[in-house]
Design a protein around this motif. Structure first.
Motif, PDB file in Angstrom:
ATOM      1  N   GLU A  55       0.865  -1.170   0.000  1.00 36.48           N
ATOM      2  CA  GLU A  55       0.000   0.000   0.000  1.00 36.48           C
ATOM      3  C   GLU A  55       0.902   1.219   0.000  1.00 36.48           C
ATOM      4  OE1 GLU A  55      -3.480   2.116   2.700  1.00 36.48           O
ATOM      5  OE2 GLU A  55      -2.741   0.149   3.276  1.00 36.48           O
ATOM      6  N   ILE A  56       0.599   2.162  -0.851  1.00 39.66           N
ATOM      7  CA  ILE A  56       1.381   3.395  -0.894  1.00 39.66           C
ATOM      8  C   ILE A  56       0.731   4.402   0.030  1.00 39.66           C
ATOM      9  CG2 ILE A  56       2.127   5.316  -2.344  1.00 39.66           C
ATOM     10  CD1 ILE A  56       2.245   3.328  -4.684  1.00 39.66           C
ATOM     11  N   LEU A  57       1.521   4.881   0.985  1.00 40.37           N
ATOM     12  CA  LEU A  57       1.052   5.901   1.916  1.00 40.37           C
ATOM     13  C   LEU A  57       1.729   7.212   1.554  1.00 40.37           C
ATOM     14  CD1 LEU A  57       1.383   3.799   5.181  1.00 40.37           C
ATOM     15  CD2 LEU A  57      -0.703   4.228   3.871  1.00 40.37           C
ATOM     16  N   THR A  58       0.973   8.281   1.529  1.00 40.31           N
ATOM     17  CA  THR A  58       1.511   9.581   1.153  1.00 40.31           C
ATOM     18  C   THR A  58       1.560  10.476   2.385  1.00 40.31           C
ATOM     19  OG1 THR A  58       0.556   9.358  -1.047  1.00 40.31           O
ATOM     20  CG2 THR A  58       1.194  11.570  -0.368  1.00 40.31           C
ATOM     21  N   ILE A  59       2.716  11.115   2.580  1.00 38.81           N
ATOM     22  CA  ILE A  59       2.861  12.088   3.671  1.00 38.81           C
ATOM     23  C   ILE A  59       2.950  13.461   3.036  1.00 38.81           C
ATOM     24  CG2 ILE A  59       4.303  12.891   5.567  1.00 38.81           C
ATOM     25  CD1 ILE A  59       5.335  10.028   5.847  1.00 38.81           C
ATOM     26  N   PRO A 102       4.234  23.230   5.399  1.00 41.23           N
ATOM     27  CA  PRO A 102       5.242  24.263   5.683  1.00 41.23           C
ATOM     28  C   PRO A 102       5.291  24.578   7.175  1.00 41.23           C
ATOM     29  CG  PRO A 102       3.867  24.914   3.831  1.00 41.23           C
ATOM     30  CD  PRO A 102       3.244  23.676   4.427  1.00 41.23           C
ATOM     31  N   GLY A 103       6.503  24.682   7.691  1.00 40.16           N
ATOM     32  CA  GLY A 103       6.678  25.052   9.094  1.00 40.16           C
ATOM     33  C   GLY A 103       6.780  23.888  10.053  1.00 40.16           C
ATOM     34  N   TRP A 104       6.546  22.644   9.593  1.00 40.38           N
ATOM     35  CA  TRP A 104       6.676  21.515  10.507  1.00 40.38           C
ATOM     36  C   TRP A 104       8.088  21.473  11.057  1.00 40.38           C
ATOM     37  CZ3 TRP A 104       4.026  16.527   8.278  1.00 40.38           C
ATOM     38  CH2 TRP A 104       2.641  16.649   8.424  1.00 40.38           C
ATOM     39  N   LYS A 105       8.187  21.193  12.351  1.00 41.78           N
ATOM     40  CA  LYS A 105       9.478  21.174  13.029  1.00 41.78           C
ATOM     41  C   LYS A 105      10.028  19.762  13.115  1.00 41.78           C
ATOM     42  CE  LYS A 105       8.332  25.178  15.786  1.00 41.78           C
ATOM     43  NZ  LYS A 105       7.836  25.654  17.036  1.00 41.78           N
ATOM     44  N   LYS A 106      11.329  19.697  13.360  1.00 41.73           N
ATOM     45  CA  LYS A 106      11.999  18.426  13.599  1.00 41.73           C
ATOM     46  C   LYS A 106      11.288  17.726  14.757  1.00 41.73           C
ATOM     47  CE  LYS A 106      16.468  16.616  15.026  1.00 41.73           C
ATOM     48  NZ  LYS A 106      17.839  16.927  15.363  1.00 41.73           N
ATOM     49  N   GLY A 107      11.036  16.453  14.588  1.00 40.04           N
ATOM     50  CA  GLY A 107      10.379  15.686  15.647  1.00 40.04           C
ATOM     51  C   GLY A 107       8.878  15.544  15.466  1.00 40.04           C
ATOM     52  N   THR A 108       8.294  16.277  14.516  1.00 36.77           N
ATOM     53  CA  THR A 108       6.859  16.134  14.238  1.00 36.77           C
ATOM     54  C   THR A 108       6.593  14.697  13.796  1.00 36.77           C
ATOM     55  OG1 THR A 108       6.656  18.460  13.589  1.00 36.77           O
ATOM     56  CG2 THR A 108       4.942  16.968  12.806  1.00 36.77           C
ATOM     57  N   VAL A 151       4.091  11.722  12.154  1.00 36.70           N
ATOM     58  CA  VAL A 151       2.967  11.431  11.272  1.00 36.70           C
ATOM     59  C   VAL A 151       2.638   9.958  11.496  1.00 36.70           C
ATOM     60  CG1 VAL A 151       2.152  11.341   8.893  1.00 36.70           C
ATOM     61  CG2 VAL A 151       3.779  13.112   9.585  1.00 36.70           C
ATOM     62  N   THR A 152       1.396   9.681  11.922  1.00 32.51           N
ATOM     63  CA  THR A 152       1.001   8.317  12.267  1.00 32.51           C
ATOM     64  C   THR A 152      -0.060   7.799  11.310  1.00 32.51           C
ATOM     65  OG1 THR A 152       1.455   8.782  14.594  1.00 32.51           O
ATOM     66  CG2 THR A 152       0.096   6.862  14.127  1.00 32.51           C
ATOM     67  N   PHE A 153       0.159   6.595  10.830  1.00 29.00           N
ATOM     68  CA  PHE A 153      -0.834   5.883  10.032  1.00 29.00           C
ATOM     69  C   PHE A 153      -1.336   4.738  10.923  1.00 29.00           C
ATOM     70  CE2 PHE A 153       1.846   7.882   6.842  1.00 29.00           C
ATOM     71  CZ  PHE A 153       0.911   8.407   5.964  1.00 29.00           C
ATOM     72  N   PRO A 154      -2.523   4.903  11.516  1.00 28.93           N
ATOM     73  CA  PRO A 154      -3.021   3.887  12.446  1.00 28.93           C
ATOM     74  C   PRO A 154      -3.209   2.521  11.769  1.00 28.93           C
ATOM     75  CG  PRO A 154      -4.350   5.901  12.556  1.00 28.93           C
ATOM     76  CD  PRO A 154      -3.444   6.020  11.376  1.00 28.93           C
ATOM     77  N   GLU A 155      -2.741   1.502  12.447  1.00 32.68           N
ATOM     78  CA  GLU A 155      -2.907   0.105  12.050  1.00 32.68           C
ATOM     79  C   GLU A 155      -2.422  -0.191  10.633  1.00 32.68           C
ATOM     80  OE1 GLU A 155      -6.837  -1.330  12.922  1.00 32.68           O
ATOM     81  OE2 GLU A 155      -6.809  -0.454  14.929  1.00 32.68           O
ATOM     82  N   LYS A 156      -1.311   0.450  10.244  1.00 30.72           N
ATOM     83  CA  LYS A 156      -0.739   0.194   8.915  1.00 30.72           C
ATOM     84  C   LYS A 156       0.572  -0.594   9.010  1.00 30.72           C
ATOM     85  CE  LYS A 156      -3.776   2.292   6.353  1.00 30.72           C
ATOM     86  NZ  LYS A 156      -4.591   1.569   5.398  1.00 30.72           N
ATOM     87  N   GLY A 157       0.930  -1.033  10.214  1.00 27.26           N
ATOM     88  CA  GLY A 157       2.159  -1.805  10.392  1.00 27.26           C
ATOM     89  C   GLY A 157       1.962  -3.253   9.968  1.00 27.26           C
ATOM     90  N   ASN A 158       2.941  -4.091  10.282  1.00 23.65           N
ATOM     91  CA  ASN A 158       2.860  -5.512   9.924  1.00 23.65           C
ATOM     92  C   ASN A 158       1.622  -6.147  10.533  1.00 23.65           C
ATOM     93  OD1 ASN A 158       5.203  -5.445   8.427  1.00 23.65           O
ATOM     94  ND2 ASN A 158       6.491  -6.150  10.116  1.00 23.65           N
ATOM     95  N   GLN A 159       1.034  -7.056   9.764  1.00 25.57           N
ATOM     96  CA  GLN A 159      -0.164  -7.750  10.222  1.00 25.57           C
ATOM     97  C   GLN A 159       0.139  -9.222  10.410  1.00 25.57           C
ATOM     98  OE1 GLN A 159      -3.341  -7.041   7.460  1.00 25.57           O
ATOM     99  NE2 GLN A 159      -3.306  -4.822   7.756  1.00 25.57           N
ATOM    100  N   LEU A 195       1.976   2.735  12.099  1.00 26.00           N
ATOM    101  CA  LEU A 195       3.190   3.072  11.381  1.00 26.00           C
ATOM    102  C   LEU A 195       3.454   4.557  11.653  1.00 26.00           C
ATOM    103  CD1 LEU A 195       5.324   2.033   9.398  1.00 26.00           C
ATOM    104  CD2 LEU A 195       3.798   2.659   7.541  1.00 26.00           C
ATOM    105  N   VAL A 196       4.615   4.877  12.240  1.00 27.02           N
ATOM    106  CA  VAL A 196       4.915   6.248  12.660  1.00 27.02           C
ATOM    107  C   VAL A 196       6.171   6.736  11.960  1.00 27.02           C
ATOM    108  CG1 VAL A 196       5.429   7.763  14.615  1.00 27.02           C
ATOM    109  CG2 VAL A 196       3.888   5.816  14.930  1.00 27.02           C
ATOM    110  N   PHE A 197       6.063   7.923  11.335  1.00 27.66           N
ATOM    111  CA  PHE A 197       7.204   8.589  10.716  1.00 27.66           C
ATOM    112  C   PHE A 197       7.534   9.822  11.535  1.00 27.66           C
ATOM    113  CE2 PHE A 197       5.334   6.180   7.298  1.00 27.66           C
ATOM    114  CZ  PHE A 197       6.423   5.693   6.607  1.00 27.66           C
ATOM    115  N   VAL A 198       8.812  10.080  11.736  1.00 28.48           N
ATOM    116  CA  VAL A 198       9.261  11.252  12.485  1.00 28.48           C
ATOM    117  C   VAL A 198      10.007  12.171  11.523  1.00 28.48           C
ATOM    118  CG1 VAL A 198      10.634  12.079  14.435  1.00 28.48           C
ATOM    119  CG2 VAL A 198       9.439   9.890  14.597  1.00 28.48           C
ATOM    120  N   ILE A 199       9.602  13.447  11.496  1.00 26.18           N
ATOM    121  CA  ILE A 199      10.182  14.419  10.570  1.00 26.18           C
ATOM    122  C   ILE A 199      11.580  14.832  11.040  1.00 26.18           C
ATOM    123  CG2 ILE A 199       9.913  16.741   9.572  1.00 26.18           C
ATOM    124  CD1 ILE A 199       7.785  14.682   8.645  1.00 26.18           C
TER     125      ILE A 199
END
Length: 150
Positions: free
Chosen positions: A11-15, A19-25, A27-35, A44-48
């Motif tokens: 599945e392709i997830l788009t982030i 503008p203005g997001w700081k380091k450490g922000t 982005v969470t995709f609920p229940e998109k991790g390994n099944q 699935l959590v991404f950290v900026i």
């Protein structure tokens, strides 16, 4: 005997980075991790992270730039020309005497504030005055005459 069939799904997830997001922000995709069968998938959590820039540094919502000028420019004035991160050209006239360590603040030319993108932080220009490494006797005499100490 029960036979489980495992299949891989992509599945392709788009982030969309705002503008203005700081380091450490985060982005969470609920229940998109390994099944796995019978287990709720993890989030699935991404950290900026911030990429450094060759001219500007970020402090909160402010952008910092170091600018070097000569001693003559610090006393007589200069026009600074800076290209902003979004490609605009800023013209900043220096008309007052600039002392070493002086900071010029240009309001609303910093990073967008993520909670209110219509507002921005400040652009802070930190001035460094470059002094000559040596002066001739004639130059010293002229400076004393011009500056009134001779």
């Amino acid at each position: 005997m029960t036979c489980l069939k495992v299949r891989n799904l992509e599945e392709i997830l788009t982030i969309e980075i705002k503008p203005g997001w700081k380091k450490g922000t985060k982005v969470t995709f609920p229940e998109k991790g390994n099944q796995e069968p019978g287990i709720i998938p993890a989030d699935l959590v991404f950290v900026i992270e911030e990429k450094s820039h060759h001219v500007y540094a970020r402090e909160g919502n402010d952008l910092i730039v170091n600018q070097e000028i000569s001693l003559v420019e610090s006393l007589t004035g200069k026009t600074l020309e800076l290209t902003t991160l979004d490609g605009r050209n800023l013209i900043i006239p220096l008309t007052d005497i600039v002392k070493p360590g002086h900071e010029i603040v240009v309001p609303n030319e910093g990073m967008p504030i993520s909670k209110d993108p219509r507002k921005k932080g400040n652009l802070r220009i930190k001035m460094d005055v470059k002094y000559p490494t040596r002066l001739t006797e004639a130059q010293k005499c002229d400076l004393r005459r011009v500056l009134g100490q001779g």
